[in-house]
Design a protein around this motif. Sequence first.
Motif, short mmCIF file in Angstrom:
data_model
loop_
_atom_site.label_atom_id
_atom_site.label_comp_id
_atom_site.label_asym_id
_atom_site.label_seq_id
_atom_site.Cartn_x
_atom_site.Cartn_y
_atom_site.Cartn_z
N LYS A 58 13.33 23.95 129.54
CA LYS A 58 13.73 23.00 128.51
C LYS A 58 12.60 22.71 127.54
CE LYS A 58 13.09 18.67 131.15
NZ LYS A 58 12.19 19.01 132.15
N THR A 59 11.42 22.79 128.07
CA THR A 59 10.30 22.57 127.17
C THR A 59 10.14 23.73 126.21
OG1 THR A 59 9.26 21.61 129.11
CG2 THR A 59 7.94 21.73 127.12
N VAL A 60 10.26 24.88 126.78
CA VAL A 60 10.12 26.07 125.94
C VAL A 60 11.21 26.07 124.88
CG1 VAL A 60 10.19 28.58 125.95
CG2 VAL A 60 9.07 27.37 127.80
N LEU A 61 12.36 25.72 125.33
CA LEU A 61 13.47 25.67 124.40
C LEU A 61 13.19 24.69 123.29
CD1 LEU A 61 16.23 26.34 123.54
CD2 LEU A 61 17.13 24.70 125.15
N LYS A 62 12.65 23.61 123.70
CA LYS A 62 12.35 22.60 122.70
C LYS A 62 11.38 23.17 121.67
CE LYS A 62 11.14 17.73 122.52
NZ LYS A 62 10.31 16.70 123.11
N GLY A 63 10.43 23.89 122.19
CA GLY A 63 9.47 24.49 121.27
C GLY A 63 10.16 25.39 120.28
N ILE A 64 11.04 26.16 120.79
CA ILE A 64 11.73 27.09 119.91
C ILE A 64 12.58 26.36 118.90
CG2 ILE A 64 13.38 28.93 119.81
CD1 ILE A 64 12.58 29.72 122.53
N THR A 65 13.28 25.40 119.40
CA THR A 65 14.17 24.72 118.47
C THR A 65 13.39 23.95 117.41
OG1 THR A 65 14.31 22.78 119.88
CG2 THR A 65 15.99 24.45 120.17
N HIS A 66 12.19 23.62 117.75
CA HIS A 66 11.40 22.95 116.74
C HIS A 66 10.71 23.92 115.82
CE1 HIS A 66 12.08 19.42 119.20
NE2 HIS A 66 11.64 18.69 118.21
N GLY A 67 10.91 25.15 116.08
CA GLY A 67 10.39 26.12 115.13
C GLY A 67 9.16 26.89 115.55
N ALA A 68 8.83 26.84 116.79
CA ALA A 68 7.63 27.58 117.19
C ALA A 68 7.89 29.08 117.16
CB ALA A 68 7.21 27.17 118.60
N CYS A 69 6.88 29.77 116.77
CA CYS A 69 7.02 31.23 116.74
C CYS A 69 6.90 31.80 118.14
CB CYS A 69 5.87 31.86 115.98
SG CYS A 69 5.94 31.55 114.26
N ASP A 70 6.17 31.09 118.91
CA ASP A 70 5.88 31.63 120.21
C ASP A 70 5.50 30.48 121.12
OD1 ASP A 70 4.13 34.74 120.95
OD2 ASP A 70 5.61 33.57 122.08
N TYR A 71 5.62 30.72 122.38
CA TYR A 71 5.29 29.67 123.33
C TYR A 71 4.49 30.32 124.45
CZ TYR A 71 6.13 25.43 126.10
OH TYR A 71 6.00 24.27 126.81
N LEU A 72 3.25 29.95 124.53
CA LEU A 72 2.40 30.57 125.55
C LEU A 72 2.11 29.60 126.67
CD1 LEU A 72 -0.20 32.23 123.15
CD2 LEU A 72 1.83 33.25 124.15
N LEU A 73 1.96 30.16 127.82
CA LEU A 73 1.64 29.31 128.96
C LEU A 73 0.16 29.36 129.25
CD1 LEU A 73 4.40 29.93 131.60
CD2 LEU A 73 4.18 28.10 129.96
N LYS A 74 -0.34 28.25 129.63
CA LYS A 74 -1.74 28.24 130.03
C LYS A 74 -1.82 28.71 131.47
CE LYS A 74 -3.14 24.27 127.24
NZ LYS A 74 -3.70 22.91 127.32
N PRO A 75 -2.82 29.34 131.85
CA PRO A 75 -3.96 29.73 131.03
C PRO A 75 -3.61 30.91 130.14
CG PRO A 75 -4.23 30.59 133.24
CD PRO A 75 -2.99 29.79 133.25
N VAL A 76 -4.07 30.81 128.96
CA VAL A 76 -3.73 31.85 128.00
C VAL A 76 -4.63 33.05 128.23
CG1 VAL A 76 -3.53 32.39 125.58
CG2 VAL A 76 -3.17 30.07 126.35
N ARG A 77 -4.03 34.17 128.13
CA ARG A 77 -4.84 35.37 128.32
C ARG A 77 -5.11 36.02 126.98
NH1 ARG A 77 -0.96 36.40 131.45
NH2 ARG A 77 -0.50 38.32 130.35
#
Lengths: 152, 651
Positions: free
Chosen positions: B113-132
Amino acid sequence: MEYANLRRQAASLKRSLFDQGYLDEQFCQVEDLQDEASPNFAEEVVSLFFKDSARLVANIEQAMEKYPGDFNRWDAHMQQLKGSCFSIGASKMSNECTSFRNSCAEENAEGCRRSFQKVKREHAILRQKLESYFQLLRQAGPARTATRSGGK
Amino acid sequence: MLLDAMMMEPMKGLMGRERERDQFPVGMRVLAVDDDRVCLKVLEGLLRRCQYHVTTTNQAITALKLLRENKDMFDLVISDVHMPDMDGFKLLELVGLEMDLPVIMLSVNGETKTVLKGITHGACDYLLKPVRIEELRNVWQHVVRRKFSNRETNNLDFSKEYSKHPTTDSYHGLSQVASGSSDQGGSRASKKRKEPQSEEEDEGDDNDNDAQDNDEPSGSKKPRVVWSVELHRKFVAAVNHLGIDKAVPKRILELMNVEKLTRENVASHLQKYRLYLRRLSVVASHQASIAAVFGGRDPFLHMGAFEGLPSYQPFASSAGIPSFNPHGLLSGVGTAAFGLKDLAPSKAIQCASSNGAVSHCIGDTNKFHIANLQENQQANLAQGLTAPLGQPQLQQKWIHQETSDLSSFFSGSALANTMSGTLQRVTSSSLPPVELLECTQIKVGAHSSIRIPPASSGLLERSVGLSPNLQDSSISQQCAIPIDDRFSVNKLPLHIPFVDVSTTKLDASFVAPEQDMDQKEKFPERVTVLPSESLIAADRSKCGTRSSGSTMLLLSDTERHSKYLKFGVASNSRHGIDEMVNGSFNYNGGASVPEQNDVYDFGNSKLQGGFNSSSCNFDGLLNSIIKVENDDMPFADNDLGCELFPLGACI
C-alpha cells in the motif's frame, strides 16, 4: 610488519562479524564507497550511525515511557532506526528492530519491551565491535584504510 | 571516476549542463532528501559512485526551497518517504506538480500500500532500503523517460487536438531513441504525473520538439512553462467552468487569458490534470486491489516466476517488468502471469500498451493514442522481451524494479484509467461477444471507482474496430477481469492476464490475496471474455492463464484491480500473447493488431487457455507463482509491467 598484522586482525574481526551475522552485505557496499575522495567514508558513516542511533534509541525509550500503548508512535520511531541499520548493514540489530515492529503491529507491549532490550543490546555490542575494528584499521595504516585488505 | 565528478562541479550551470548532457548520465544532478543522516550519507556515496552530481539535504522543506529557487538545478529527486517535517508523498506531489521532475521514493517500508501510494502520487520509482548501487545506476532512465514522455505527450496533445495520427516521426523516433522503455517510461511518466508538460513540448512546433528531443536523450532545455499555483488555479477554474469532460485546451486557454501561454501548454497540463483526477478517484479502490494482488511482492516477480511455472504459463506476458513497472505492471502482470516458460516474456507490453492506450483513450478517444502506446509498448515490449526470461539476478532487480515500478505504476489513477480504458475498450471492441461480455462484466465487476471517462466510450468504439485484431489475442479480452477487492491472484484464473497492478511483490500478492470469490465470479466471466480463440489457444499453452493480454490483476484490491484487469485484458490480451510469444508485445492499440496471430498461438501454448475456462485458475497460477518464487523467478523481465501503467499515467 606490524601494520600488516594489524590489518590482518582487522580483516579477521570483520570476517567474524559477518560470520556471526552482525553485519551483512550492505556493510561491504558502504566500505566500497571509500576511495581517494573519501578515505574514511566507512568510519564516518559508522560513527554517524552510532550517534544517530543512540539518539533514536533514547527517543524510543522515552516514547515507550511517555506514551504507553501508543504503538504507532513507537513503531514510527523504530522505523527510523531500522532504516539506519539497513543502511550500514547492521543485520542483527535490524532484525531486532523488525521484531520490535512486529510486536507493535500485534500491540504486544511486553513483546515490544523485550525486543527493545535486545535492540539496545545489539546496538551496544555492535558499537563495541565496530569501534575495535576501526581502531585496528586506523592503527594499521592511514593511507588505505584497507577496505579491501583482509580479503573481502 | 573521481576526476569526472570533479570536473562536473564547475560545469554546473547551463554550459556545464550541456556538457554533462553529452555525457549523460554522468553528471546527472540529483537531489537527495532523507531525514536519516546515515542513509543520506550512504546514498550520497552511492550516487557519487555512479558519477552523478549529488546535493543532499535532510529536510524536505529545504529541498523544496532549493527546487523552487532554480527549477533547472536538478534532474532527479530521490526522497525518503518518512520524514518528520514533511511527508515524502507530499513532497513528491509538489515536486511533480511544480517542477515536473522525476522523483524516486525510498523507504524501508515495502508494503504494497505504501508503494502504491508512491506510485499514485507520481513517483517514478520506489526503492527499498538499503538501496543498492545497481539500482541507482539505472535511475537516470527516469529522467530520460520523462523527457521522452513529455515529448510524446506533446505529440499526443497535438494529436488529440488535431486527431492526428500519432505515429509521428518523433514518436517513433522517441521510441527508437528511448529504445522502447524510455517511451514507455516517458509515456508513463507523463501520464502518471500531470506535471505541466511545460516547455519543451509546448514550445513551438511539437514535431520539431520531438525531433529535437529525439536527438538528445536528455532533452534540450526549452523554456518551461511554469505552472505556478496561481496559473494552475486559473486553469482549474477554467476547467471547472467548462466541465472536466468538455474542457478543451482551446477554450481553457481562452478562459484563462494568460499571455504567452500556448494551447500546447494547456493541453499537456490538461492531460496531466486529468490523470491526476483519475488517480485521485481510483487510488483508493485500487490500492486495495493492488495490495491484494501484489501481496507485497512484485507481481511481476511472480510473473517471471510464471515463466518457470510449469503449470502456469498464463502469460508469457510481460515477464520483464521494466523499471516502469507502474505502467508495465499492468501489462507486465498479465505477461508475468503468462509465465512464459518458453515464451520470451513478452513484456506486459500488452498491458502496457493497453495501459498506455487506455490512458490515452481515456482522455482521448483517439485510437492512435493507443496506437502510440502500442508503439511504445512494442518498443518496450521488445525490450522487455529480450530481458532474460528467467534470470535470477534479473529477477532480483526486477522485483525491485517492479516494486518500484509498481509504485510508479500505481501512481495512480493512471492505472485505473488505463484499466478503465482498457475495459472500455474491450467492451466496445468487437471482440468476440463473449469476450465483450466479459469485459463488460469486468467493468461492472470492478468496484473500483474506475471511472471510465466518457472518452472511454470512445475507446470502446475504437476497440470495436480493434477487436478483430485483438481476436487473436484473446488476451485482450481477458482484460476484463474485474479485480475487485483483493483480487487475489488465486482467484484469478491463470487465464487472466496477470495484471499486477499492485506493485508490491507479486508473490505475496499472488499467494496471499484470497480474493473473494466475487471477483472470481466476475472473473470467470471475464475469463471467458478472452477471445475464445485465443483462449483456447492459450489453453494449449502451458500457461494456464491466458496470457494474451489478459493481465491478471492480481490486485487484491478488487475494485481497482478489476479496473486494471479489465484494462489489461483488453489491450494486452492480444498483444500479450503475441508478445509473449514473440517476446514482444505489440500492442496494437487496437487498431492495428499485430499480425502475430501465430504469436498468439505460441502464447497460447503457454497460456493454457486459461481464460477460456472461466474458472479462474488463479490458484494454479498462484501456486505456480509461489513455486516459481521459490525457485527463483526465472522471469525477471519486466515485460509485464509494461504499459499498463502508462495508461494510467497517460491519464
